[in-house]
Every structure is written in C-alpha cells, then in structure tokens.
Motif scaffolding. Structure first.
Motif, PDB file in Angstrom:
ATOM      1  N   LYS A   1      24.304 -43.443 -10.277  1.00  0.00           N
ATOM      2  CA  LYS A   1      24.652 -41.928 -10.582  1.00  0.00           C
ATOM      3  C   LYS A   1      25.642 -41.501 -11.348  1.00  0.00           C
ATOM      4  O   LYS A   1      25.850 -40.269 -11.517  1.00  0.00           O
ATOM      5  CB  LYS A   1      25.149 -41.582  -8.964  1.00  0.00           C
ATOM      6  N   HIS A   2      26.488 -42.893 -11.832  1.00  0.00           N
ATOM      7  CA  HIS A   2      26.913 -42.310 -13.607  1.00  0.00           C
ATOM      8  C   HIS A   2      26.349 -41.893 -14.217  1.00  0.00           C
ATOM      9  O   HIS A   2      27.021 -40.471 -15.141  1.00  0.00           O
ATOM     10  CB  HIS A   2      28.201 -43.685 -13.426  1.00  0.00           C
ATOM     11  N   TYR A   3      25.474 -42.682 -14.625  1.00  0.00           N
ATOM     12  CA  TYR A   3      24.701 -42.073 -16.330  1.00  0.00           C
ATOM     13  C   TYR A   3      24.308 -40.972 -16.276  1.00  0.00           C
ATOM     14  O   TYR A   3      24.030 -39.691 -16.614  1.00  0.00           O
ATOM     15  CB  TYR A   3      23.492 -42.937 -16.302  1.00  0.00           C
ATOM     16  N   GLU A   4      23.455 -40.286 -14.507  1.00  0.00           N
ATOM     17  CA  GLU A   4      22.921 -38.612 -14.431  1.00  0.00           C
ATOM     18  C   GLU A   4      24.738 -37.447 -14.198  1.00  0.00           C
ATOM     19  O   GLU A   4      24.240 -37.082 -14.598  1.00  0.00           O
ATOM     20  CB  GLU A   4      22.621 -38.784 -12.460  1.00  0.00           C
ATOM     21  N   ALA A   5      25.203 -38.392 -14.185  1.00  0.00           N
ATOM     22  CA  ALA A   5      26.862 -37.715 -14.203  1.00  0.00           C
ATOM     23  C   ALA A   5      26.292 -36.870 -16.100  1.00  0.00           C
ATOM     24  O   ALA A   5      27.069 -36.086 -15.926  1.00  0.00           O
ATOM     25  CB  ALA A   5      27.790 -37.377 -13.695  1.00  0.00           C
ATOM     26  N   LEU A   6      26.748 -37.876 -16.734  1.00  0.00           N
ATOM     27  CA  LEU A   6      27.113 -38.090 -18.181  1.00  0.00           C
ATOM     28  C   LEU A   6      25.851 -36.955 -18.694  1.00  0.00           C
ATOM     29  O   LEU A   6      26.495 -36.249 -19.000  1.00  0.00           O
ATOM     30  CB  LEU A   6      27.021 -39.090 -18.600  1.00  0.00           C
ATOM     31  N   GLU A   7      24.851 -37.032 -18.348  1.00  0.00           N
ATOM     32  CA  GLU A   7      23.879 -36.258 -18.182  1.00  0.00           C
ATOM     33  C   GLU A   7      23.972 -35.000 -17.807  1.00  0.00           C
ATOM     34  O   GLU A   7      23.448 -34.020 -18.814  1.00  0.00           O
ATOM     35  CB  GLU A   7      22.333 -36.784 -18.335  1.00  0.00           C
ATOM     36  N   LYS A   8      23.901 -34.567 -16.212  1.00  0.00           N
ATOM     37  CA  LYS A   8      23.976 -33.669 -16.751  1.00  0.00           C
ATOM     38  C   LYS A   8      25.631 -32.611 -17.201  1.00  0.00           C
ATOM     39  O   LYS A   8      25.456 -31.261 -17.908  1.00  0.00           O
ATOM     40  CB  LYS A   8      24.294 -33.395 -14.979  1.00  0.00           C
ATOM     41  N   PHE A   9      26.378 -33.291 -17.211  1.00  0.00           N
ATOM     42  CA  PHE A   9      27.790 -32.789 -18.862  1.00  0.00           C
ATOM     43  C   PHE A   9      26.978 -32.700 -19.552  1.00  0.00           C
ATOM     44  O   PHE A   9      26.804 -31.518 -20.466  1.00  0.00           O
ATOM     45  CB  PHE A   9      28.688 -33.870 -18.556  1.00  0.00           C
ATOM     46  N   ALA A  10      25.909 -33.222 -20.576  1.00  0.00           N
ATOM     47  CA  ALA A  10      25.869 -32.621 -21.303  1.00  0.00           C
ATOM     48  C   ALA A  10      24.794 -32.123 -21.369  1.00  0.00           C
ATOM     49  O   ALA A  10      24.907 -30.893 -22.718  1.00  0.00           O
ATOM     50  CB  ALA A  10      25.953 -34.150 -21.833  1.00  0.00           C
ATOM     51  N   LYS A  11      23.727 -31.706 -20.935  1.00  0.00           N
ATOM     52  CA  LYS A  11      23.161 -30.979 -20.654  1.00  0.00           C
ATOM     53  C   LYS A  11      23.893 -29.251 -20.600  1.00  0.00           C
ATOM     54  O   LYS A  11      23.486 -28.423 -20.604  1.00  0.00           O
ATOM     55  CB  LYS A  11      22.101 -31.191 -19.993  1.00  0.00           C
ATOM     56  N   GLU A  12      24.570 -29.165 -19.574  1.00  0.00           N
ATOM     57  CA  GLU A  12      25.258 -28.182 -19.012  1.00  0.00           C
ATOM     58  C   GLU A  12      25.812 -27.356 -20.372  1.00  0.00           C
ATOM     59  O   GLU A  12      25.938 -26.060 -20.330  1.00  0.00           O
ATOM     60  CB  GLU A  12      25.359 -28.410 -18.227  1.00  0.00           C
ATOM     61  N   ASN A  13      26.631 -28.399 -21.294  1.00  0.00           N
ATOM     62  CA  ASN A  13      27.633 -27.893 -22.472  1.00  0.00           C
ATOM     63  C   ASN A  13      27.206 -28.043 -23.471  1.00  0.00           C
ATOM     64  O   ASN A  13      27.769 -27.329 -24.298  1.00  0.00           O
ATOM     65  CB  ASN A  13      28.910 -28.486 -21.728  1.00  0.00           C
ATOM     66  N   PHE A  14      25.937 -29.093 -23.360  1.00  0.00           N
ATOM     67  CA  PHE A  14      25.822 -28.925 -25.359  1.00  0.00           C
ATOM     68  C   PHE A  14      24.522 -28.640 -25.277  1.00  0.00           C
ATOM     69  O   PHE A  14      23.801 -29.038 -26.359  1.00  0.00           O
ATOM     70  CB  PHE A  14      26.209 -30.051 -25.959  1.00  0.00           C
ATOM     71  N   ASN A  15      23.963 -28.653 -24.142  1.00  0.00           N
ATOM     72  CA  ASN A  15      21.872 -28.090 -23.709  1.00  0.00           C
ATOM     73  C   ASN A  15      21.058 -29.292 -24.559  1.00  0.00           C
ATOM     74  O   ASN A  15      20.201 -29.270 -25.500  1.00  0.00           O
ATOM     75  CB  ASN A  15      21.567 -26.578 -24.951  1.00  0.00           C
ATOM     76  N   THR A  16      21.795 -30.709 -24.501  1.00  0.00           N
ATOM     77  CA  THR A  16      20.816 -31.882 -24.818  1.00  0.00           C
ATOM     78  C   THR A  16      19.412 -32.007 -24.599  1.00  0.00           C
ATOM     79  O   THR A  16      19.405 -31.688 -23.618  1.00  0.00           O
ATOM     80  CB  THR A  16      21.570 -32.669 -25.010  1.00  0.00           C
ATOM     81  N   LYS A  17      19.003 -32.637 -25.399  1.00  0.00           N
ATOM     82  CA  LYS A  17      17.415 -32.104 -25.239  1.00  0.00           C
ATOM     83  C   LYS A  17      16.572 -34.072 -25.303  1.00  0.00           C
ATOM     84  O   LYS A  17      15.802 -34.105 -24.264  1.00  0.00           O
ATOM     85  CB  LYS A  17      16.460 -31.519 -25.691  1.00  0.00           C
ATOM     86  N   ASN A  18      17.342 -34.616 -26.245  1.00  0.00           N
ATOM     87  CA  ASN A  18      16.686 -35.459 -26.552  1.00  0.00           C
ATOM     88  C   ASN A  18      17.979 -36.856 -25.772  1.00  0.00           C
ATOM     89  O   ASN A  18      19.108 -36.654 -26.836  1.00  0.00           O
ATOM     90  CB  ASN A  18      16.422 -35.771 -27.875  1.00  0.00           C
ATOM     91  N   ILE A  19      17.805 -37.980 -25.274  1.00  0.00           N
ATOM     92  CA  ILE A  19      18.286 -39.121 -24.791  1.00  0.00           C
ATOM     93  C   ILE A  19      17.941 -40.542 -24.951  1.00  0.00           C
ATOM     94  O   ILE A  19      16.758 -40.953 -25.002  1.00  0.00           O
ATOM     95  CB  ILE A  19      19.122 -38.812 -23.436  1.00  0.00           C
ATOM     96  N   LEU A  20      18.316 -40.925 -25.862  1.00  0.00           N
ATOM     97  CA  LEU A  20      17.638 -41.738 -26.861  1.00  0.00           C
ATOM     98  C   LEU A  20      18.388 -43.852 -25.673  1.00  0.00           C
ATOM     99  O   LEU A  20      17.776 -44.090 -26.364  1.00  0.00           O
ATOM    100  CB  LEU A  20      18.378 -42.172 -28.031  1.00  0.00           C
ATOM    101  N   TYR A  21      19.555 -42.898 -25.990  1.00  0.00           N
ATOM    102  CA  TYR A  21      20.677 -44.479 -25.489  1.00  0.00           C
ATOM    103  C   TYR A  21      21.058 -44.512 -24.417  1.00  0.00           C
ATOM    104  O   TYR A  21      21.572 -43.554 -24.091  1.00  0.00           O
ATOM    105  CB  TYR A  21      20.975 -45.450 -26.384  1.00  0.00           C
ATOM    106  N   ARG A  22      21.772 -45.704 -23.540  1.00  0.00           N
ATOM    107  CA  ARG A  22      22.557 -45.845 -22.585  1.00  0.00           C
ATOM    108  C   ARG A  22      23.010 -46.768 -22.252  1.00  0.00           C
ATOM    109  O   ARG A  22      21.943 -48.246 -22.349  1.00  0.00           O
ATOM    110  CB  ARG A  22      21.943 -44.844 -20.796  1.00  0.00           C
ATOM    111  N   TRP A  23      24.491 -47.410 -22.245  1.00  0.00           N
ATOM    112  CA  TRP A  23      24.867 -48.680 -21.740  1.00  0.00           C
ATOM    113  C   TRP A  23      25.704 -48.036 -21.317  1.00  0.00           C
ATOM    114  O   TRP A  23      26.794 -47.041 -20.904  1.00  0.00           O
ATOM    115  CB  TRP A  23      24.993 -49.072 -23.075  1.00  0.00           C
ATOM    116  N   SER A  24      26.769 -49.499 -20.388  1.00  0.00           N
ATOM    117  CA  SER A  24      28.477 -49.589 -20.088  1.00  0.00           C
ATOM    118  C   SER A  24      29.066 -50.273 -20.438  1.00  0.00           C
ATOM    119  O   SER A  24      28.288 -51.427 -21.048  1.00  0.00           O
ATOM    120  CB  SER A  24      27.637 -49.361 -18.715  1.00  0.00           C
ATOM    121  N   ALA A  25      29.952 -50.193 -20.671  1.00  0.00           N
ATOM    122  CA  ALA A  25      31.375 -51.494 -20.802  1.00  0.00           C
ATOM    123  C   ALA A  25      31.923 -51.829 -19.511  1.00  0.00           C
ATOM    124  O   ALA A  25      32.137 -50.474 -17.972  1.00  0.00           O
ATOM    125  CB  ALA A  25      31.383 -50.805 -21.734  1.00  0.00           C
ATOM    126  N   GLN A  26      32.812 -52.362 -19.807  1.00  0.00           N
ATOM    127  CA  GLN A  26      33.522 -53.419 -18.732  1.00  0.00           C
ATOM    128  C   GLN A  26      35.136 -53.546 -19.505  1.00  0.00           C
ATOM    129  O   GLN A  26      35.169 -53.627 -20.497  1.00  0.00           O
ATOM    130  CB  GLN A  26      32.786 -54.189 -18.026  1.00  0.00           C
TER     131      GLN A  26
END
Length: 520
Positions: free
Chosen positions: A313-338
């Motif tokens: 859900k956290h990745y999906e939230a970032l995806e939603k933000f990117a699409k809504e504000n920057f109209n992103t089409k192509n997502i190449l990578y996802r990762w997380s850090a601690q």
C-alpha cells in the motif's frame, strides 16, 4: 552502464530492485575465514564504514571492513542519495532542545561533510552524476505554515543560506516553502565504489558474508564472528544499524523506520531541485537519469518497521501521488530502506561509552545518511588520531537530553510492550493450506503462531515467528517478502535468515514436510 527497461505498462514492478544497485558493477569480496589482527576493525560495509576506512587509511592506519552480507547492499544501496543539510523540520527544534550553538554545529557538520564528498569527487575524478541543486522543504497544508515560518527564522538565526518562499518550481498546491541553497545529489554507489578501490589499492582489507556476533572489551578488543573466526583490533567501529555490541541499551533509545521509493518517468520536463514536504505522509522528489532519460525518484510514506498497513500500500500511495501530480507512465523500479531514529533526532556518533576509549559507534541517521555518514567518518577519525573535533559533544552517544529524551523513551517502550503482548495474543485465521503461490502470511499451526511463504513454483518455507532478539512476534512484509519485527526492527528473509539487526540469530525453521497441514 545501460540498464534494461523492464516495465512499460505504468504498473509497479513485481519485484523490489534498487536502481543504484542495478546500475552499478558491484564488486565482491571473500569471507573472513581465519583469525587476523588489524589496527582498526570496521563492522558494516555501507557508506559510513567505507568512508571511515578511506579516511583512516589516508591517516596511515591498517584497516579492515567486515560486512554481514554484501557491501553496499543495505541502506546505502537503497537511499534517495540527497547530499544535503536540509533534514526536514529540524533546525527550530534543535534550537529549542540543544540551543543555538549546537544547532549551528549540526548544520556546519553536515555542510562540511557535503564539501568533503565534493572534494573527493574532484580529487578522484569520480563520475557519479553529481549535481548541485537547491533543496526545498514545502507544505501543501495551512496547518504547517507556522512550522515553516519558525524553520525559516531558525535559518536566519543560524546563518543558513536559504529563504522563505510562497512558491516552488513544481506544479503542486504549495502554501509555502523554505529553500536551502546549493545542496547536491549524486549516484551513491558510483561514488562509494571508487572509495572501495582506493581502500584496496592502499592495503585495506574487505570481507563479506562475515557476521560479527559479539566482542570482548579490552585494548586490543576481540571481535567474534558467526563462523568462529576472531579479529583482534586496537580500535573497533560499529557502523551497522544497531551496534552489534550493544550492552548499553541503544535498542531502547532508537526506533526503526521503513520508507519506500519508486523510479517513474514524468510526462513534463522536471524543473530541477530536490523536494520534501513538511507534513505526513512524506513525499520526497528528486531527478535521476536512467538510460539517458530523466526519471524521478518519489520516496517517503514511512512507518515504524513491522507496523502499519500492508507494505504494498505504501508503494501504491507513491504511485498514486506520482501519477496525479506528474502524470507518470513508466515505473521502472521500486525499493525500500530502513533507518533508525534516536530519541532526540540527533545521531549517535563517537565512543560507545565512557571507559571504552577504543570502541566507536555511528547510528541513528534518521534517513539522512549521505552527509551524516561522512560526519561520522570524519568525527571518528579525529577521535582516533587525537584531534579535537567541534562536533564531538553534539553527537556523543552518552548524551541525554531531558526533553525530549524522557518522553520519547517512555513512548517507545510502551510501543514495544504493546507489540510484544499483542503479537503473543494474536491467533491468525489463516492455515498453511490457505497459502497460495507467491504469498506469505502469519498462520496458525496446531494452535501456535507461525510464518509461511510459498514461492511462485510452490516451494513452502515455514518459520517460527518469534524474533530471536527479544521475543517479539515478526510480521510479514509482502512488499519486500521479509519478516519484520515491530519492536526493534530486526528483519529476516522469507527463509528466516537475518537481514538486519539487532537480531543476530535466524528465525527457527519449521520443516513443512513434517507437518500434516491439511489437518492443522
């Protein structure tokens, strides 16, 4: 290096993969197999350990680095790689808790670290996509206007090169922002791998898959490893997350947080700059060049490790933000850090405690590891060579700031107790027979709590979910396919192997072939 484009449908990639790691020719090193002696033993092969080794070798020391897995595969390989002294809403808070003088020292330490990185890039001619950028701390909420005004006033008091503004170059509904000028961004692994080359070229030793488990205090100190090898060293530096040698209760003075990153291509040209919002959830933005094209890194949506909503859900939230504000089409990578956050938000860097003059730690970077790692390297190097360093008292691990330390320690211990008790009482509805291919979950086996993951090919892995650190119950992280502890942030692979401490031992494995799970 040309990186293959593997995703053109605008959806999140199925697997986690860091662009930094994918685009770097990673070096490999041997495992420690024999007892050795060195002047300085550094536990942890990320940017902190490597930069410290680099600095100490330049001072003439014989240094060895010991990494539990692969060098640069931890937080350094999963960062957003901003080289900045703008660490969110921090300077007004530092003035309130530490005073103006120490708040200024915090800024200076990070500014000097950024300059040190820049000088190394120039000295060695490192091609690492280094670029100067202004850093913007912005808000889209009227509730944070007062906070930004206070932060801008703190900048003025401390002489920080920045200003308050009511607009930023991005097309966001921004109420106000504070700019810190002339910060920078880069490709972190292209930078650090050149430092690794220097270390090897000048007699430094590097070992991978070498897990430090305990230490005998003394001068020299003796570090013991999982495979029963020993290292005798005049100085020992712990630059892994939680200090592997933690007899001082650091796990109770910090909490772990995970955050998420996606790399996506925007429709419009990016105007430049690095951005992070003041409110929650965090939304951080910077550019990166992939295969000659401009992509953006969107990061944030952080939470305490092992707690909160389903990780995807956290990745999906970032995806939603990117699409809504920057109209992103192509997502190449996802990762997380601690990363770890101390109770007063200032990292612990220096001698582990009074009376242990040859043991050092660097931890609690609060997700700002690019400059803080270099602060740590320079400070610890000065302490070892006996040179006065103006930042020693600010970062000393033995400090205790009455406010907010007491409140935060109480809050974190209550949080740990809640998760410890809650995990023990939980009895999941799922059973082993319910687990589908590619799925992991906490399950009930004959009335007991366990963890199960089934690969895409149907291979089943079952573990005891009791964390080997202090007995909390781990939870399944479906975004990264790991078992995460909600108490102190230990992380384990789906097979139960330790990925991040403070746990030193793997989860107990349960042989699925010995269980008649159709009747469990």
């Amino acid at each position: 290096m040309n990186v293959k484009n593997t995703n053109n449908d605008g959806q999140l990639p199925k697997e986690t993969e860091s662009y930094w790691i994918k685009s770097t020719e990673m070096k490999s090193f041997t495992q420690l197999k024999n007892d050795i002696e060195v002047e300085v033993a550094i536990i942890g092969g990320g940017i902190t350990g490597i930069t410290t080794a680099y600095a100490l070798i330049k001072e003439g020391f014989k240094v060895a680095i010991f990494e539990a897995s692969s060098v640069l595969n931890g937080t350094t390989g999963h960062t957003t790689a901003k080289i900045t002294a703008q660490h969110g809403l921090i300077y007004d808070e530092l003035i309130q808790h530490f005073g103006k003088e120490k708040a200024r020292l915090y800024y200076e330490a990070n500014l000097n670290a950024a300059k040190y990185i820049e000088n190394n890039i120039d000295l060695h001619g490192i091609e690492c996509e280094y670029r100067k950028e202004d850093a913007y701390l912005y808000t889209t909420s009227s509730d944070y206007l007062a906070d930004l005004e206070k932060e801008a006033e703190a900048y003025r008091k401390l002489g920080i090169d920045g200003e308050y503004t009511e607009s930023i170059p991005l097309d966001l509904n921004v109420k106000a922002a504070v700019i810190m000028k002339n910060q920078a961004q880069f490709h972190p692994l292209q930078y650090v791998t050149r430092l690794l080359d220097y270390i090897k070229e000048n007699g430094g030793e590097i070992y991978e898959n070498s897990v430090a488990t305990r230490m005998e205090d003394g001068n020299p100190a003796i570090v013991h490893f999982k495979n029963e090898s020993k290292v005798t060293a005049k100085y020992v530096i712990s630059s892994s997350h939680f200090p592997f040698h933690d007899g001082r209760g650091y796990f109770a003075r910090m909490h772990p947080e995970r955050s998420y990153v996606i790399a996506a291509k925007p429709e419009k040209t990016f105007p430049g700059g690095m951005y992070i919002n003041a409110e929650q959830p965090t939304r951080s933005i910077r550019s990166v060049t992939i295969n000659g094209e401009e992509f953006l890194l969107f990061s944030g949506d952080g939470h305490k490790t092992g707690q909160g909503k389903v990780e995807m859900k956290h990745y999906e939230a970032l995806e939603k933000f990117a699409k809504e504000n920057f109209n992103t089409k192509n997502i190449l990578y996802r990762w997380s850090a601690q990363d770890l956050v101390t109770v007063d938000k200032v990292p612990y860097i220096g001698k582990i405690s009074a009376g242990h003059e040859n043991i050092f730690i660097a931890t609690g970077f609060r997700k700002w590891g690019m400059t803080t790692s270099t602060v740590a390297a320079l400070l610890i190097t000065d302490l070892i060579i006996g040179k006065a360093n103006p930042y020693e008292d600010l970062y000393t691990p033995s400090r205790f700031v009455v406010d907010p330390s007491i409140k935060e320690i109480i809050k974190e211990n209550v949080n740990v107790a809640t998760n410890l008790i809650g995990g023990k009482l939980e009895r999941p509805d799922k059973e082993l027979k319910d687990i589908k291919e590619g799925e992991g979950s906490v399950v009930t086996i004959k009335g007991a709590r366990a963890g199960a993951y089934k690969t895409e090919t149907g291979e089943l892995f079952v573990v005891d979910t009791t964390c080997t650190h202090m007995g909390c119950e781990v939870n399944w992280n479906g975004g990264d396919k790991t078992w995460d502890c909600p108490c102190h942030g230990s992380r384990f692979s789906f097979e139960g192997e330790v990925m991040e401490g403070p746990a030193a031992r793997p989860l107990k494995k349960i042989d699925p072939n010995s269980i008649d799970y159709t009747k469990s």
